[in-house]
Design an enzyme around this catalytic site. Structure first.
Site, short mmCIF file in Angstrom:
data_model
loop_
_atom_site.label_atom_id
_atom_site.label_comp_id
_atom_site.label_asym_id
_atom_site.label_seq_id
_atom_site.Cartn_x
_atom_site.Cartn_y
_atom_site.Cartn_z
N GLY A 4 0.79 -1.23 0.00
CA GLY A 4 0.00 0.00 0.00
C GLY A 4 0.82 1.27 0.00
O GLY A 4 0.37 2.30 0.49
N ASN A 58 1.47 3.03 -2.59
CA ASN A 58 0.70 3.98 -3.43
C ASN A 58 -0.50 4.52 -2.67
O ASN A 58 -0.85 5.69 -2.80
CB ASN A 58 0.26 3.30 -4.73
CG ASN A 58 1.37 3.31 -5.76
OD1 ASN A 58 1.64 4.34 -6.37
ND2 ASN A 58 2.02 2.17 -5.92
N ARG A 83 -5.46 -8.56 -8.96
CA ARG A 83 -6.47 -9.53 -9.39
C ARG A 83 -6.93 -9.21 -10.80
O ARG A 83 -7.03 -8.04 -11.18
CB ARG A 83 -7.70 -9.47 -8.47
CG ARG A 83 -7.35 -9.91 -7.09
CD ARG A 83 -8.36 -10.73 -6.37
NE ARG A 83 -9.46 -11.31 -7.04
CZ ARG A 83 -9.64 -12.61 -7.16
NH1 ARG A 83 -8.72 -13.46 -6.74
NH2 ARG A 83 -10.73 -13.08 -7.75
N LEU A 117 -9.84 -8.86 -13.27
CA LEU A 117 -11.23 -8.48 -13.01
C LEU A 117 -12.16 -9.11 -14.04
O LEU A 117 -11.80 -9.24 -15.22
CB LEU A 117 -11.36 -6.95 -13.08
CG LEU A 117 -10.44 -6.19 -12.12
CD1 LEU A 117 -10.37 -4.72 -12.50
CD2 LEU A 117 -10.93 -6.36 -10.68
N ASN A 142 -5.86 2.61 -12.70
CA ASN A 142 -4.88 1.64 -12.19
C ASN A 142 -3.48 2.19 -12.39
O ASN A 142 -3.22 2.96 -13.31
CB ASN A 142 -5.02 0.33 -12.99
CG ASN A 142 -4.07 -0.75 -12.51
OD1 ASN A 142 -3.92 -0.98 -11.31
ND2 ASN A 142 -3.40 -1.43 -13.44
N HIS A 200 0.43 0.94 -13.10
CA HIS A 200 1.13 -0.24 -13.57
C HIS A 200 2.63 0.09 -13.70
O HIS A 200 2.99 1.14 -14.22
CB HIS A 200 0.57 -0.68 -14.93
CG HIS A 200 1.21 -1.93 -15.43
ND1 HIS A 200 0.90 -3.19 -14.92
CD2 HIS A 200 2.18 -2.13 -16.36
CE1 HIS A 200 1.65 -4.10 -15.53
NE2 HIS A 200 2.42 -3.48 -16.41
N SER A 217 2.84 3.76 -15.46
CA SER A 217 1.70 4.32 -16.19
C SER A 217 0.46 4.31 -15.31
O SER A 217 0.19 3.33 -14.62
CB SER A 217 1.38 3.46 -17.43
OG SER A 217 2.52 3.24 -18.23
N GLU A 277 -9.43 -5.33 -21.18
CA GLU A 277 -8.12 -5.84 -21.59
C GLU A 277 -7.11 -5.59 -20.46
O GLU A 277 -6.90 -4.44 -20.05
CB GLU A 277 -7.65 -5.12 -22.86
CG GLU A 277 -6.40 -5.73 -23.46
CD GLU A 277 -5.79 -4.86 -24.55
OE1 GLU A 277 -4.60 -5.05 -24.84
OE2 GLU A 277 -6.49 -3.99 -25.08
N ASP A 288 -4.32 -4.51 -18.32
CA ASP A 288 -3.29 -3.48 -18.49
C ASP A 288 -3.36 -2.83 -19.88
O ASP A 288 -2.35 -2.34 -20.39
CB ASP A 288 -1.87 -4.04 -18.25
CG ASP A 288 -1.72 -4.64 -16.87
OD1 ASP A 288 -2.33 -4.11 -15.93
OD2 ASP A 288 -0.99 -5.64 -16.72
C1 GAR Z 1 2.99 -1.10 -7.55
O1 GAR Z 1 4.30 -1.00 -7.96
C2 GAR Z 1 2.06 -1.23 -8.74
O2 GAR Z 1 2.56 -0.61 -9.89
C3 GAR Z 1 1.99 -2.71 -8.93
O3 GAR Z 1 1.98 -3.24 -7.64
C4 GAR Z 1 2.75 -2.41 -6.79
C5 GAR Z 1 1.98 -2.19 -5.51
O4 GAR Z 1 2.77 -1.58 -4.55
N1 GAR Z 1 0.81 -3.07 -9.65
C6 GAR Z 1 0.78 -3.98 -10.62
O5 GAR Z 1 1.74 -4.65 -10.94
C7 GAR Z 1 -0.57 -4.14 -11.29
N2 GAR Z 1 -0.44 -4.79 -12.55
P1 GAR Z 1 2.13 -0.89 -3.27
O6 GAR Z 1 1.19 -1.92 -2.62
O7 GAR Z 1 3.29 -0.58 -2.39
O8 GAR Z 1 1.39 0.34 -3.71
#
Ligand code: GAR
Length: 245
Positions: free
Chosen positions: A32, A34, A111, A113, A127, A129, A156, A163, A165
């Site tokens: 978490g 982000n 996950r 979706l 989202n 990525h 991004s 689709e 990502d």
């Molecule tokens: C992030 O780096 C995000 O870009 C990635 O998971 C991480 C979560 O980190 N997401 C993906 O790969 C989705 N395809 P966080 O829990 O520390 O925010």
């Protein structure tokens, strides 16, 4: 007209109702970081809305603690307790809708979706990525970028569509890969950039500046290029004081 003509009802009518802040629901699966960037932005009035709930499919996700510490409703909804992806997404829709969100932010929600879920919230889901989409959709993006000797990498923010990502990109932050980068250093640099751009994109969306259309994403009514807006390596590095580390 005497002052008695002004009765309290009239004055009350003139005071505008406080407008409720737009409502943000955040979905997570892990640390978490982000989510923390979004919480920090909110506390500095830079999110444009209020995070009303954080939902995790992993009950032990550290992000749930971050939410509780910030006084946000933290909901564990373990996917393992549901017999199918459809059943889980149905339950998730119910929990999300209970919170009446204006935007659903996927911040490391790991996950796939169902189409039903995506259609329910189409145009209201963002989202983050860890790659410069459309490069490296899916997992292990840093290792794949290194294996390809990619000169540039990054992250991004995109609208979520069916689709994986593959939805319209709105904002990217770029990173020049150096010869001594490893998966760990790339992960750190990419995440620093994620924390920079994700709250900005959410704020633009909540301000109505960023919109999803069937043909792509628009910003202030203008169609964005396929890679969205892009923060260059130099601008991101300056913003993050990377040179001084
Ligand atoms: C992030 O780096 C995000 O870009 C990635 O998971 C991480 C979560 O980190 N997401 C993906 O790969 C989705 N395809 P966080 O829990 O520390 O925010």
């Amino acid at each position: 007209m005497s002052s008695t003509d002004y009765n309290s009802d009239t004055i009350t009518d003139m005071i505008p109702e406080p407008t409720a802040a737009p409502r943000v629901v955040v979905l997570i699966s892990g640390s978490g970081s982000n989510l923390q960037a979004l919480i920090d932005a909110q506390s500095h009035d830079r999110l444009g809305g209020e995070i009303v709930a954080v939902i995790s499919n992993e009950p032990d996700a550290y992000g749930l603690k971050r939410a509780r510490d910030a006084g946000i409703d933290a909901v564990a909804l373990p996917h393992r307790e549901y017999e199918s992806r459809e059943a889980y997404d149905g339950a998730l829709i119910k929990v999300i809708e209970r919170h009446e969100p204006d935007v659903i932010v996927l911040a490391g929600f790991m996950r796939i979706l169902t189409p039903r879920f995506v259609q329910r919230f189409l145009g209201r889901m963002l989202n983050i990525h860890p790659s410069l989409l459309p490069a490296y959709q899916g997992l292990n993006t840093h290792a794949r970028a290194l294996a390809d000797q990619a000169a540039r990498h990054g992250c991004s923010v995109h609208f979520v569509t069916e689709e994986l990502d593959g939805g319209p990109v709105v904002l990217q932050a770029e990173l020049k890969v150096s010869a001594d980068d490893t998966v760990d250093t790339l992960k750190q640099k990419v995440q620093d950039r994620e924390h920079l751009i994700f709250p900005i994109a959410v704020q633009w969306f909540l301000q109505g500046r960023l919109q999803y259309t069937g043909e792509g994403a628009t910003m202030d009514g203008h169609r964005l290029p396929p890679h969205g807006m892009r923060l260059s390596h130099d601008d991101a590095a300056e913003e993050l004081d990377e040179a001084e580390r």
